[in-house]
Enzyme design. Structure first.
Site, PDB file in Angstrom:
ATOM      1  N   GLY A  49       0.833  -1.193   0.000  1.00  0.00           N
ATOM      2  CA  GLY A  49       0.000   0.000   0.000  1.00  0.00           C
ATOM      3  C   GLY A  49       0.867   1.242   0.000  1.00  0.00           C
TER       4      GLY A  49
ATOM      5  N   GLN B  35       2.704  10.047   1.790  1.00  0.00           N
ATOM      6  CA  GLN B  35       4.021   9.406   1.912  1.00  0.00           C
ATOM      7  C   GLN B  35       4.971   9.828   0.791  1.00  0.00           C
ATOM      8  OE1 GLN B  35       2.141   5.311   2.542  1.00  0.00           O
ATOM      9  NE2 GLN B  35       3.981   5.150   3.782  1.00  0.00           N
TER      10      GLN B  35
ATOM     11  N   CYS C  47       5.670  -0.217   7.700  1.00  0.00           N
ATOM     12  CA  CYS C  47       5.324   1.033   7.008  1.00  0.00           C
ATOM     13  C   CYS C  47       6.527   1.461   6.186  1.00  0.00           C
ATOM     14  CB  CYS C  47       4.963   2.117   8.030  1.00  0.00           C
ATOM     15  SG  CYS C  47       4.495   3.689   7.278  1.00  0.00           S
ATOM     16  N   LEU C  48       6.268   1.829   4.936  1.00  0.00           N
ATOM     17  CA  LEU C  48       7.382   2.237   4.072  1.00  0.00           C
ATOM     18  C   LEU C  48       8.001   3.552   4.552  1.00  0.00           C
ATOM     19  CD1 LEU C  48       5.834   1.290   0.599  1.00  0.00           C
ATOM     20  CD2 LEU C  48       7.507  -0.005   1.962  1.00  0.00           C
TER      21      LEU C  48
ATOM     22  N   HIS D 151      -4.765   1.137   7.449  1.00  0.00           N
ATOM     23  CA  HIS D 151      -3.426   1.731   7.626  1.00  0.00           C
ATOM     24  C   HIS D 151      -3.258   2.923   6.675  1.00  0.00           C
ATOM     25  CE1 HIS D 151       1.139   1.112   8.087  1.00  0.00           C
ATOM     26  NE2 HIS D 151       1.050   1.909   7.030  1.00  0.00           N
ATOM     27  N   GLU D 152      -3.709   2.746   5.423  1.00  0.00           N
ATOM     28  CA  GLU D 152      -3.526   3.822   4.425  1.00  0.00           C
ATOM     29  C   GLU D 152      -4.455   5.005   4.700  1.00  0.00           C
ATOM     30  OE1 GLU D 152      -0.948   3.542   2.763  1.00  0.00           O
ATOM     31  OE2 GLU D 152      -0.631   1.398   3.067  1.00  0.00           O
TER      32      GLU D 152
ATOM     33  N   HIS E 259      -2.962   7.162   7.195  1.00  0.00           N
ATOM     34  CA  HIS E 259      -1.964   8.095   6.628  1.00  0.00           C
ATOM     35  C   HIS E 259      -2.643   9.384   6.155  1.00  0.00           C
ATOM     36  CE1 HIS E 259       1.942   6.133   6.632  1.00  0.00           C
ATOM     37  NE2 HIS E 259       1.488   5.047   6.055  1.00  0.00           N
TER      38      HIS E 259
HETATM   39  O1  K1U Z   1       1.590   2.410   3.881  1.00  0.00           O
HETATM   40  C1  K1U Z   1       2.672   1.864   3.872  1.00  0.00           C
HETATM   41  O2  K1U Z   1       3.611   2.333   4.494  1.00  0.00           O
HETATM   42  C2  K1U Z   1       2.846   0.563   3.141  1.00  0.00           C
HETATM   43  C3  K1U Z   1       2.791  -0.635   4.055  1.00  0.00           C
HETATM   44  C4  K1U Z   1       1.355  -1.120   4.126  1.00  0.00           C
HETATM   45  C5  K1U Z   1       1.005  -2.077   5.219  1.00  0.00           C
HETATM   46  C6  K1U Z   1       1.807  -3.117   5.591  1.00  0.00           C
HETATM   47  C7  K1U Z   1       1.409  -3.987   6.598  1.00  0.00           C
HETATM   48  C8  K1U Z   1       0.211  -3.820   7.206  1.00  0.00           C
HETATM   49  C9  K1U Z   1      -0.580  -2.775   6.845  1.00  0.00           C
HETATM   50  C10 K1U Z   1      -0.195  -1.899   5.842  1.00  0.00           C
HETATM   51  C11 K1U Z   1       3.703  -1.714   3.472  1.00  0.00           C
HETATM   52  O3  K1U Z   1       3.496  -2.151   2.393  1.00  0.00           O
HETATM   53  S1  K1U Z   1       5.046  -2.238   4.416  1.00  0.00           S
HETATM   54  C12 K1U Z   1       5.776  -3.520   3.425  1.00  0.00           C
HETATM   55  C13 K1U Z   1       5.014  -4.787   3.447  1.00  0.00           C
HETATM   56  O4  K1U Z   1       4.121  -4.978   4.245  1.00  0.00           O
HETATM   57  C14 K1U Z   1       5.306  -5.851   2.458  1.00  0.00           C
HETATM   58  C15 K1U Z   1       6.355  -5.754   1.599  1.00  0.00           C
HETATM   59  C16 K1U Z   1       6.607  -6.767   0.682  1.00  0.00           C
HETATM   60  C17 K1U Z   1       5.825  -7.868   0.641  1.00  0.00           C
HETATM   61  C18 K1U Z   1       4.768  -7.993   1.508  1.00  0.00           C
HETATM   62  C19 K1U Z   1       4.501  -6.971   2.422  1.00  0.00           C
HETATM   63 ZN    ZN Z   2       2.496   3.271   6.232  1.00  0.00          ZN
END
Ligand code: K1U
Ligand code: ZN
Length: 173
Positions: A46, A51, A95-96, A137-138, A141
């Site tokens: 996401g 972001q 979270c990225l 989560h998004e 944000h």
């Molecule tokens: O919003 C963001 O920062 C993105 C975030 C979204 C998220 C992750 C976990 C739970 C809720 C929301 C991410 O994508 S973090 C990376 C991640 O979860 C992932 C990366 C590669 C493969 C699978 C998952």
């Molecule tokens: Zn996030």
């Protein structure tokens, strides 16, 4: 399509309530394409416009996990949670904007969301599983809220200090 730099916490833009999108136009469609490219490149499931420094209410997500399944990119403009289940689910979130930090967060296990799509049409859907966790989560944000805001203050401070250090190191590199 272009990848855009992702803001790292702490940054005031990640604490700001984003503005509603007033018009679905070509620059917004280009932003959505860039956000999907940025999300897949990270990689992530996401990404919300704040972001990448754009304080508008738009998010992208694709929570398909199976390796051989086709991608399912979604773009949600002005999303709103209109119903949440009483049943809760705990997921270890990342979270990225807070790289390499993970913590359990409890959220409603199902939500119904309304939004506008890239053609300007009203949409509505129920999400469950990882999709429900991700869309909440998004949307957080878009309201200036991060997953660490659900944690106890000490744990949140520890993660924030780690991110300050990471940002100092990145600035020196
Ligand atoms: O919003 C963001 O920062 C993105 C975030 C979204 C998220 C992750 C976990 C739970 C809720 C929301 C991410 O994508 S973090 C990376 C991640 O979860 C992932 C990366 C590669 C493969 C699978 C998952
Ligand atoms: Zn996030």
């Amino acid at each position: 399509m272009t990848t855009r730099p992702i803001l790292i916490h702490p940054d005031p833009r990640l604490k700001t309530v984003a503005d509603p999108v007033a018009e679905v136009d070509d620059p917004l469609r280009k932003l959505a394409d860039d956000m999907l490219e940025t999300m897949y490149a990270a990689p992530g499931i996401g990404l919300a416009a704040p972001q990448v420094g754009i304080l508008q209410r738009m998010l992208v997500m694709d929570c398909v996990k199976e390796e051989n399944a086709p991608p399912q990119p979604m773009v949600l403009i002005n999303p709103e949670v209109v119903w949440s289940s009483d049943e809760k689910n705990v997921y270890e979130e990342g979270c990225l904007s807070i790289p390499e930090q993970f913590a359990d967060v409890e959220r409603p296990s199902e939500v119904e969301v309304t939004w506008t799509n890239l053609e300007g049409a009203a949409q509505s859907a129920k999400f469950d599983g990882l999709w429900a966790t991700c869309v909440q989560h998004e949307i957080d944000h878009l309201n200036g809220k991060l997953f660490i805001d659900y944690l106890k203050p000490l744990k949140r401070q520890l993660i924030t200090r780690r991110m300050q250090k990471l940002k100092r190191e990145k600035a020196r590199a």
